[in-house]
Design an enzyme around this catalytic site. Structure first.
Site, PDB file in Angstrom:
ATOM      1  CE  LYS A   1      -4.189   4.621   5.721  1.00  0.00           C
ATOM      2  NZ  LYS A   1      -4.008   4.543   4.268  1.00  0.00           N
TER       3      LYS A   1
ATOM      4  NE  ARG B   1       1.658   9.325   4.634  1.00  0.00           N
ATOM      5  CZ  ARG B   1       1.110   9.937   5.669  1.00  0.00           C
ATOM      6  NH1 ARG B   1       1.680  11.030   6.172  1.00  0.00           N
ATOM      7  NH2 ARG B   1      -0.020   9.490   6.196  1.00  0.00           N
TER       8      ARG B   1
ATOM      9  CE  LYS C   1      -2.077  10.803   3.256  1.00  0.00           C
ATOM     10  NZ  LYS C   1      -1.942   9.546   2.477  1.00  0.00           N
TER      11      LYS C   1
ATOM     12  CD  GLU D   1     -14.786   4.597  10.148  1.00  0.00           C
ATOM     13  OE1 GLU D   1     -15.277   3.960   9.195  1.00  0.00           O
ATOM     14  OE2 GLU D   1     -14.489   5.810  10.080  1.00  0.00           O
TER      15      GLU D   1
ATOM     16  CE  LYS E   1      -1.775   1.536   6.479  1.00  0.00           C
ATOM     17  NZ  LYS E   1      -2.018   1.863   5.105  1.00  0.00           N
TER      18      LYS E   1
ATOM     19  CB  SER F   1       6.383   1.594   5.968  1.00  0.00           C
ATOM     20  OG  SER F   1       5.701   2.777   6.357  1.00  0.00           O
TER      21      SER F   1
ATOM     22  CE1 TYR G   1       5.638  -2.617   2.761  1.00  0.00           C
ATOM     23  CE2 TYR G   1       5.074  -2.237   5.069  1.00  0.00           C
ATOM     24  CZ  TYR G   1       4.908  -1.938   3.732  1.00  0.00           C
ATOM     25  OH  TYR G   1       4.012  -0.976   3.350  1.00  0.00           O
TER      26      TYR G   1
HETATM   27  C1  PBG Z   1      -2.392   4.950   1.029  1.00  0.00           C
HETATM   28  C2  PBG Z   1      -1.738   4.020   1.957  1.00  0.00           C
HETATM   29  C3  PBG Z   1      -0.810   4.316   2.973  1.00  0.00           C
HETATM   30  C4  PBG Z   1      -0.373   3.092   3.471  1.00  0.00           C
HETATM   31  C5  PBG Z   1      -1.060   2.086   2.790  1.00  0.00           C
HETATM   32  N1  PBG Z   1      -1.920   2.680   1.877  1.00  0.00           N
HETATM   33  C6  PBG Z   1      -0.223   5.594   3.400  1.00  0.00           C
HETATM   34  C7  PBG Z   1      -1.053   6.677   3.896  1.00  0.00           C
HETATM   35  O1  PBG Z   1      -2.226   6.542   4.200  1.00  0.00           O
HETATM   36  O2  PBG Z   1      -0.488   7.780   3.975  1.00  0.00           O
HETATM   37  C8  PBG Z   1       0.680   2.922   4.540  1.00  0.00           C
HETATM   38  C9  PBG Z   1       1.382   1.621   4.548  1.00  0.00           C
HETATM   39  C10 PBG Z   1       2.619   1.581   5.329  1.00  0.00           C
HETATM   40  O3  PBG Z   1       3.024   2.542   6.015  1.00  0.00           O
HETATM   41  O4  PBG Z   1       3.262   0.519   5.276  1.00  0.00           O
HETATM   42  N2  PBG Z   1      -3.672   5.314   1.219  1.00  0.00           N
END
Ligand code: PBG
Length: 331
Positions: free
Chosen positions: A200, A210, A223, A239, A254, A280, A319
């Site tokens: 990720k 968010r 992050k 990983e 992701k 998203s 989505y």
């Molecule tokens: C939370 C999480 C996130 C997403 C899925 N789980 C956001 C992040 O890590 O800030 C993002 C999903 C998306 O953008 O559709 N840990």
């Protein structure tokens, strides 16, 4: 390798009709490959639009069954649940994560009553529950790894009690897959799946998510000390390998489209099921262009999702899942 030469070989012959194109297609995708993320919120009778994600809503638990029913009817195999935790229930430790009456637990119990066969995925991470928006707890400005894992374990066991079938740790702490797997085994829960967010990335494409969770304005800093650097590919392989060794049943990569090279690299190296998450921001980009009339909706959705399969993904969290399921059912 012998390859054909023009004019004996004409590549266009295999493209010359729908029938032959169907026969020679190397990849397909179907509703079997789709996971639909759903945002849940407090209250009753609520379905609110998320302004940065046209067509996607946050829904209250009483509306959840009717909201997801069309997808279930079409045969969608899985839902990924994301809670919009009210600010008053957030704190530095994210303890709402292991409250058995939290949104995700109530949603899981409700959905299981209505749709016992659908697979429910629970996100394991603290960011929907912390007042600082980070996925772990903070000591001296550092997101601490091992103490966070203790909370993730409690969160996991709480979700499993509520009926979540698949735990999806998205926090990127080191060693959490092994720790959660061990805790599940000790609790006699050896049938629970772990779909690990193995690779990720610290991505700008999570912005609209968010917004949806209302963690955007809370988040202090970024992050980058736990999510991966977008510059790196080899690190993703490490990983994935570690998560397989720690007991993951499948791995998530992701974001999606900009990271399909990672999907391909993992596919070439490992036989584990790979799930790609079209996040998203990717949805927002495409949806905005579709709404402006710059892209054709149906073709864009179908082509985009097929590309995930060609890259080597077994399934896609998107989505667009409901829209895609509708399109597939019409073909
Ligand atoms: C939370 C999480 C996130 C997403 C899925 N789980 C956001 C992040 O890590 O800030 C993002 C999903 C998306 O953008 O559709 N840990």
């Amino acid at each position: 390798m012998m390859i054909g030469k023009f004019p004996l070989t004409r590549m266009r012959r295999n493209r010359s009709s729908t029938a032959i194109r169907r026969l020679v297609a190397e990849n397909t995708f179907s509703i079997d490959d789709l996971i639909w993320p759903v945002f849940i919120m407090e209250g009753t009778g609520i379905e609110t639009e998320i302004s940065s994600m046209v067509g996607i809503k946050r829904v209250s638990i009483d509306r959840l069954p009717s909201y997801v029913e069309p997808a279930v009817q079409l045969g969608l195999p899985a839902l990924a649940l994301f809670p919009v935790t009210p600010k008053k229930n957030r704190n530095p430790e994210g303890s709402e994560a292991f409250n058995s009456e939290n949104l995700i637990c109530r949603a899981a119990r409700t959905l299981k009553q209505y749709f016992p066969d659908i697979l429910l995925m629970g996100d394991i991470a603290l960011d929907p529950y912390t007042d600082h928006g980070h996925d772990g707890i903070i000591h001296n400005k550092i997101i601490v790894n091992d103490k966070t894992i203790e909370i993730l374990i409690k969160q996991s066991l709480t979700q499993v009690q509520a009926g979540i079938d698949v735990l999806a740790p998205s926090d990127m702490m080191d060693g959490r897959i092994g720790a959660i797997r061990q805790a599940l085994d000790q609790a006699g829960q050896d049938r629970i799946l772990i779909m690990s967010y193995a690779a990720k990335y610290a991505s700008a494409y999570y912005g609209p998510f968010r917004d949806a969770l209302e963690t955007g304005e809370l988040l202090v800093g970024d992050k980058k000390t736990y999510q991966m650097d977008p510059a790196n590919r080899g690190e993703a392989l490490l990983e994935v390998e570690m998560d397989i060794q720690e007991g993951a049943d499948s791995v998530i990569i992701k974001p999606g489209l900009p990271y399909l090279d990672i999907v391909r690299s993992v596919r070439d190296r490992f036989e584990i099921p790979i799930i790609s998450y079209q996040v998203s921001g990717e949805y927002s980009m495409l949806m905005n262009a579709i709404h402006q009339g710059y892209l054709k909706k149906d073709q864009t959705i179908l082509e985009t999702l097929l590309c995930f399969k060609r890259a080597g993904a077994n399934a896609i969290i998107t989505y667009f899942a409901l829209e895609a399921a509708k399109l597939l059912s019409q073909r």
